[in-house]
Design an enzyme around this catalytic site. Structure first.
Site, PDB file in Angstrom:
ATOM      1  N   PRO A 283     -27.426   8.083  44.689  1.00  0.00           N
ATOM      2  CA  PRO A 283     -26.143   8.730  44.421  1.00  0.00           C
ATOM      3  C   PRO A 283     -25.747   8.588  42.951  1.00  0.00           C
ATOM      4  O   PRO A 283     -25.864   7.510  42.365  1.00  0.00           O
ATOM      5  CB  PRO A 283     -25.182   7.959  45.336  1.00  0.00           C
ATOM      6  CG  PRO A 283     -26.040   7.426  46.433  1.00  0.00           C
ATOM      7  CD  PRO A 283     -27.346   7.104  45.775  1.00  0.00           C
ATOM      8  N   GLU A 284     -25.302   9.696  42.370  1.00  0.00           N
ATOM      9  CA  GLU A 284     -24.899   9.702  40.975  1.00  0.00           C
ATOM     10  C   GLU A 284     -23.377   9.791  40.895  1.00  0.00           C
ATOM     11  O   GLU A 284     -22.687   9.700  41.918  1.00  0.00           O
ATOM     12  CB  GLU A 284     -25.611  10.840  40.247  1.00  0.00           C
ATOM     13  CG  GLU A 284     -27.132  10.678  40.301  1.00  0.00           C
ATOM     14  CD  GLU A 284     -27.899  11.786  39.594  1.00  0.00           C
ATOM     15  OE1 GLU A 284     -27.270  12.622  38.910  1.00  0.00           O
ATOM     16  OE2 GLU A 284     -29.141  11.823  39.719  1.00  0.00           O
TER      17      GLU A 284
END
Length: 275
Positions: free
Chosen positions: A2-3
């Protein structure tokens, strides 16, 4: 992994469900994630209401009214659920926070690379310890074309890994680096110091716009990311280059999307319209 848009999406979903609630008990079903788990032994995390849910880079902090908080990182495969306390926990549920409204907040992490640890927080709910050295947020007024141009001026490395360096700016992960560089018409292999001030202005603008659009879409689900409600991010439908190797370029309609590897990470670009 996840960014920033995915982490921001998770934080926004947690906020209305946790604010004002307090934790009754904490259960850990494993000894450690990336670091040993000790939250279940910390009495200061139970009883005080949640005062804020904040984000810094890819870290979330659930801050309590007593000046304590829980610093969280989703790692590669982490995700949260909030559901009735009497519901059965699932495989790979590593932590359970039982709340005062008969709900349970669960942290599921298949690869166990996430982070969950107790920290002290300031009045705004930001952690006072536990974070690595980090550069500015993408929307920080101090991070603009001039600041980026100065930061790049003596760096000969390629621009893509440089824009992903959290000392430059936080939260620009692999997917969004490829997308922002494409939108700014900048080749991912160009030496950082070769970018003009005008090119830096364009890149800052496209980084911000790309991240904003991804947040509004709930992030990008390539493999493991899920929101708190189990939903997938929809920004994948808007990707212009990432994951589109050998496909026609949607921007210039003349080139073909190329896949390469930089620093062990996949890079996607169009050689016709990115210089």
């Amino acid at each position: 992994m996840p960014e920033l848009p995915e982490v921001e999406t998770v934080g926004r979903a947690l906020r209305p469900q946790l604010l004002g609630r307090s934790i009754r008990t904490i259960s850990a079903h494993i000894e450690s994630l990336r670091h040993p788990l000790t939250l279940q032994q910390d009495a200061s995390l139970c009883g005080a209401p949640v005062a804020a849910v904040t984000r810094r880079a890819k870290y979330l902090t659930v801050a309590l009214a007593n000046g304590r908080g829980i610093l969280l990182h989703l790692g590669m495969t982490g995700h949260f659920r909030i559901e009735p306390a009497d519901s059965a926990h699932r495989k790979h549920d590593r932590l359970e926070f039982f709340l005062d409204n008969d709900q349970v907040w669960r942290f599921n992490d298949i690869r166990r690379f996430g982070i969950a640890k107790a920290v002290n927080v300031d009045a705004a709910g930001n952690p006072l310890e536990g974070l690595p050295a980090l550069g500015p947020e993408p929307w920080d007024p101090a991070w603009g074309g001039a600041a980026l141009h100065t930061w790049l001026s003596r760096r000969i490395a390629a621009i893509k890994p440089l824009i992903m360096d959290p000392r430059c700016v936080v939260g620009v992960g692999n997917i969004y680096a490829s997308e922002a560089l494409h939108r700014a018409r900048i080749s991912p292999t160009r030496p950082g110091k070769s970018l003009s001030r005008k090119a830096c202005d364009r890149l800052v603008c496209e980084v911000r716009k790309t991240l904003e659009e991804a947040i509004e879409a709930g992030g990008t689900t390539i493999s493991d990311f899920r929101g708190v409600d189990g939903s997938e991010g929809s920004f994948e439908q808007e990707l212009l280059v990432y994951g589109r190797a050998d496909a026609p370029c949607l921007s210039c309609e003349k080139g073909t999307i190329l896949r390469s590897v930089q620093g062990g990470r996949a890079t996607y670009s169009c050689a016709k319209c990115q210089r």
